[in-house]
Design a protein around this motif. Structure first.
Motif, PDB file in Angstrom:
ATOM      1  N   LYS A  92       0.827  -1.218   0.000  1.00 24.66           N
ATOM      2  CA  LYS A  92       0.000   0.000   0.000  1.00 24.66           C
ATOM      3  C   LYS A  92       0.859   1.266   0.000  1.00 24.66           C
ATOM      4  O   LYS A  92       0.506   2.253  -0.643  1.00 24.66           O
ATOM      5  CB  LYS A  92      -0.942   0.019   1.214  1.00 24.66           C
ATOM      6  CG  LYS A  92      -2.082  -0.975   1.107  1.00 24.66           C
ATOM      7  CD  LYS A  92      -3.099  -0.765   2.198  1.00 24.66           C
ATOM      8  CE  LYS A  92      -2.763  -1.609   3.395  1.00 24.66           C
ATOM      9  NZ  LYS A  92      -3.776  -1.554   4.466  1.00 24.66           N
ATOM     10  N   PRO A  98       3.111  -2.877  -8.513  1.00 22.67           N
ATOM     11  CA  PRO A  98       2.528  -3.962  -9.320  1.00 22.67           C
ATOM     12  C   PRO A  98       3.582  -4.653 -10.182  1.00 22.67           C
ATOM     13  O   PRO A  98       4.453  -4.006 -10.765  1.00 22.67           O
ATOM     14  CB  PRO A  98       1.486  -3.236 -10.170  1.00 22.67           C
ATOM     15  CG  PRO A  98       1.085  -2.073  -9.315  1.00 22.67           C
ATOM     16  CD  PRO A  98       2.362  -1.632  -8.642  1.00 22.67           C
ATOM     17  N   TRP A 131      -3.416  -9.750  -2.970  1.00 20.17           N
ATOM     18  CA  TRP A 131      -2.284  -8.818  -3.033  1.00 20.17           C
ATOM     19  C   TRP A 131      -1.207  -9.276  -4.004  1.00 20.17           C
ATOM     20  O   TRP A 131      -0.522  -8.455  -4.603  1.00 20.17           O
ATOM     21  CB  TRP A 131      -1.643  -8.643  -1.656  1.00 20.17           C
ATOM     22  CG  TRP A 131      -2.472  -7.913  -0.665  1.00 20.17           C
ATOM     23  CD1 TRP A 131      -3.111  -8.438   0.421  1.00 20.17           C
ATOM     24  CD2 TRP A 131      -2.752  -6.512  -0.633  1.00 20.17           C
ATOM     25  NE1 TRP A 131      -3.770  -7.455   1.108  1.00 20.17           N
ATOM     26  CE2 TRP A 131      -3.564  -6.262   0.482  1.00 20.17           C
ATOM     27  CE3 TRP A 131      -2.392  -5.444  -1.447  1.00 20.17           C
ATOM     28  CZ2 TRP A 131      -4.025  -4.983   0.814  1.00 20.17           C
ATOM     29  CZ3 TRP A 131      -2.843  -4.177  -1.131  1.00 20.17           C
ATOM     30  CH2 TRP A 131      -3.652  -3.958  -0.013  1.00 20.17           C
ATOM     31  N   THR A 143       0.169  -7.976  -7.376  1.00 19.36           N
ATOM     32  CA  THR A 143      -0.863  -7.903  -8.416  1.00 19.36           C
ATOM     33  C   THR A 143      -1.119  -6.444  -8.791  1.00 19.36           C
ATOM     34  O   THR A 143      -0.700  -5.521  -8.089  1.00 19.36           O
ATOM     35  CB  THR A 143      -2.197  -8.526  -7.948  1.00 19.36           C
ATOM     36  OG1 THR A 143      -2.655  -7.816  -6.800  1.00 19.36           O
ATOM     37  CG2 THR A 143      -2.070  -9.996  -7.640  1.00 19.36           C
ATOM     38  N   SER A 144      -1.836  -6.238  -9.873  1.00 20.04           N
ATOM     39  CA  SER A 144      -2.202  -4.873 -10.263  1.00 20.04           C
ATOM     40  C   SER A 144      -3.203  -4.315  -9.245  1.00 20.04           C
ATOM     41  O   SER A 144      -3.933  -5.067  -8.601  1.00 20.04           O
ATOM     42  CB  SER A 144      -2.799  -4.867 -11.674  1.00 20.04           C
ATOM     43  OG  SER A 144      -3.929  -5.709 -11.720  1.00 20.04           O
ATOM     44  N   ARG A 145      -3.217  -2.988  -9.100  1.00 18.78           N
ATOM     45  CA  ARG A 145      -4.057  -2.327  -8.086  1.00 18.78           C
ATOM     46  C   ARG A 145      -5.524  -2.746  -8.148  1.00 18.78           C
ATOM     47  O   ARG A 145      -6.180  -2.832  -7.128  1.00 18.78           O
ATOM     48  CB  ARG A 145      -3.983  -0.813  -8.243  1.00 18.78           C
ATOM     49  CG  ARG A 145      -2.766  -0.200  -7.650  1.00 18.78           C
ATOM     50  CD  ARG A 145      -2.905   1.325  -7.697  1.00 18.78           C
ATOM     51  NE  ARG A 145      -1.677   1.946  -7.290  1.00 18.78           N
ATOM     52  CZ  ARG A 145      -1.354   2.185  -6.028  1.00 18.78           C
ATOM     53  NH1 ARG A 145      -2.169   1.864  -5.071  1.00 18.78           N
ATOM     54  NH2 ARG A 145      -0.204   2.756  -5.736  1.00 18.78           N
ATOM     55  N   ASP A 146      -6.038  -2.978  -9.354  1.00 17.17           N
ATOM     56  CA  ASP A 146      -7.454  -3.327  -9.484  1.00 17.17           C
ATOM     57  C   ASP A 146      -7.781  -4.692  -8.872  1.00 17.17           C
ATOM     58  O   ASP A 146      -8.949  -4.996  -8.654  1.00 17.17           O
ATOM     59  CB  ASP A 146      -7.894  -3.280 -10.953  1.00 17.17           C
ATOM     60  CG  ASP A 146      -7.142  -4.271 -11.835  1.00 17.17           C
ATOM     61  OD1 ASP A 146      -5.900  -4.350 -11.711  1.00 17.17           O
ATOM     62  OD2 ASP A 146      -7.801  -4.933 -12.658  1.00 17.17           O
ATOM     63  N   LYS A 147      -6.772  -5.490  -8.557  1.00 19.22           N
ATOM     64  CA  LYS A 147      -6.998  -6.796  -7.930  1.00 19.22           C
ATOM     65  C   LYS A 147      -6.784  -6.774  -6.435  1.00 19.22           C
ATOM     66  O   LYS A 147      -7.034  -7.765  -5.744  1.00 19.22           O
ATOM     67  CB  LYS A 147      -6.089  -7.841  -8.587  1.00 19.22           C
ATOM     68  CG  LYS A 147      -6.453  -8.076 -10.036  1.00 19.22           C
ATOM     69  CD  LYS A 147      -5.673  -9.200 -10.633  1.00 19.22           C
ATOM     70  CE  LYS A 147      -6.154  -9.400 -12.066  1.00 19.22           C
ATOM     71  NZ  LYS A 147      -5.148  -9.898 -12.931  1.00 19.22           N
ATOM     72  N   TRP A 148      -6.290  -5.656  -5.900  1.00 23.41           N
ATOM     73  CA  TRP A 148      -6.073  -5.547  -4.468  1.00 23.41           C
ATOM     74  C   TRP A 148      -7.400  -5.613  -3.725  1.00 23.41           C
ATOM     75  O   TRP A 148      -8.436  -5.204  -4.266  1.00 23.41           O
ATOM     76  CB  TRP A 148      -5.384  -4.234  -4.112  1.00 23.41           C
ATOM     77  CG  TRP A 148      -3.971  -4.111  -4.589  1.00 23.41           C
ATOM     78  CD1 TRP A 148      -3.252  -5.032  -5.310  1.00 23.41           C
ATOM     79  CD2 TRP A 148      -3.119  -2.991  -4.395  1.00 23.41           C
ATOM     80  NE1 TRP A 148      -1.992  -4.546  -5.571  1.00 23.41           N
ATOM     81  CE2 TRP A 148      -1.875  -3.297  -5.019  1.00 23.41           C
ATOM     82  CE3 TRP A 148      -3.260  -1.769  -3.766  1.00 23.41           C
ATOM     83  CZ2 TRP A 148      -0.810  -2.416  -5.010  1.00 23.41           C
ATOM     84  CZ3 TRP A 148      -2.178  -0.900  -3.758  1.00 23.41           C
ATOM     85  CH2 TRP A 148      -0.977  -1.226  -4.381  1.00 23.41           C
ATOM     86  N   ASN A 150     -10.347  -4.495  -1.154  1.00 28.13           N
ATOM     87  CA  ASN A 150     -10.860  -3.153  -0.848  1.00 28.13           C
ATOM     88  C   ASN A 150     -10.109  -2.571   0.326  1.00 28.13           C
ATOM     89  O   ASN A 150     -10.025  -3.187   1.376  1.00 28.13           O
ATOM     90  CB  ASN A 150     -12.355  -3.198  -0.519  1.00 28.13           C
ATOM     91  CG  ASN A 150     -13.182  -3.498  -1.752  1.00 28.13           C
ATOM     92  OD1 ASN A 150     -12.753  -3.217  -2.864  1.00 28.13           O
ATOM     93  ND2 ASN A 150     -14.346  -4.069  -1.552  1.00 28.13           N
TER      94      ASN A 150
END
Length: 152
Positions: A92, A98, A131, A143-148, A150
């Motif tokens: 974070k 990523p 993550w 992983t890419s941010r969109d897979k993190w 919430n």
């Protein structure tokens, strides 16, 4: 009085005194063995008596908790959970971007002073949470941010 009954009474007394609250995790079997200077078989007998009396419940591979079952669980994070949380915080913060490789299992073992199983469990938890992903024989990557998960 049998040792298992001493353990049963001690746990019931701690519940009555408010030292153990509904949903709170009990010590592990190994910790109870050390605390009460009892064998694992004796501790298991005590836990069985407490379960039969609906004082506690046990979740396999997780531990035993003060009842009732619907009480929110209260327990200290395990070592692998602390490591996973530390690594997730690093992700974070941007310490690992990523597709950037995380420290290897050996590096985690050295950095945190833990066993291989603990380091593995930390990475598995990060993978489960979304993550990281692992490429066998290559490494574990963010992983890419969109897979993190919430983040709030």
């Amino acid at each position: 009085m049998p040792i298992y009954q001493v353990i049963v009474n001690a746990i019931k007394d701690d519940i009555a005194a408010g030292k153990l609250k509904p949903g709170q995790a009990l010590l592990t079997e190994a910790e109870m063995c050390a605390t009460h200077q009892a064998s694992r078989l004796t501790v298991r007998r005590a836990l069985e008596v407490l379960r039969e009396a609906d004082v506690i419940y046990t979740i396999r591979a997780d531990g035993s908790y003060v009842g009732p079952r619907d009480a929110p669980q209260i327990r200290e994070p395990r070592e692998f959970e602390k490591i996973a949380a530390d690594l997730a915080e690093g992700i974070k913060r941007g310490d690992y971007g990523p597709d950037q490789v995380l420290p290897s299992q050996l590096e985690l073992i050295e950095q945190y002073g833990v066993a291989k199983k603990t380091a593995s469990a930390a990475v598995a938890l990060l993978r489960e949470q979304g993550w990281v992903y692992t490429v066998p024989a290559i490494g574990t990557f963010v992983t890419s941010r969109d897979k993190w998960p919430n983040i709030r």
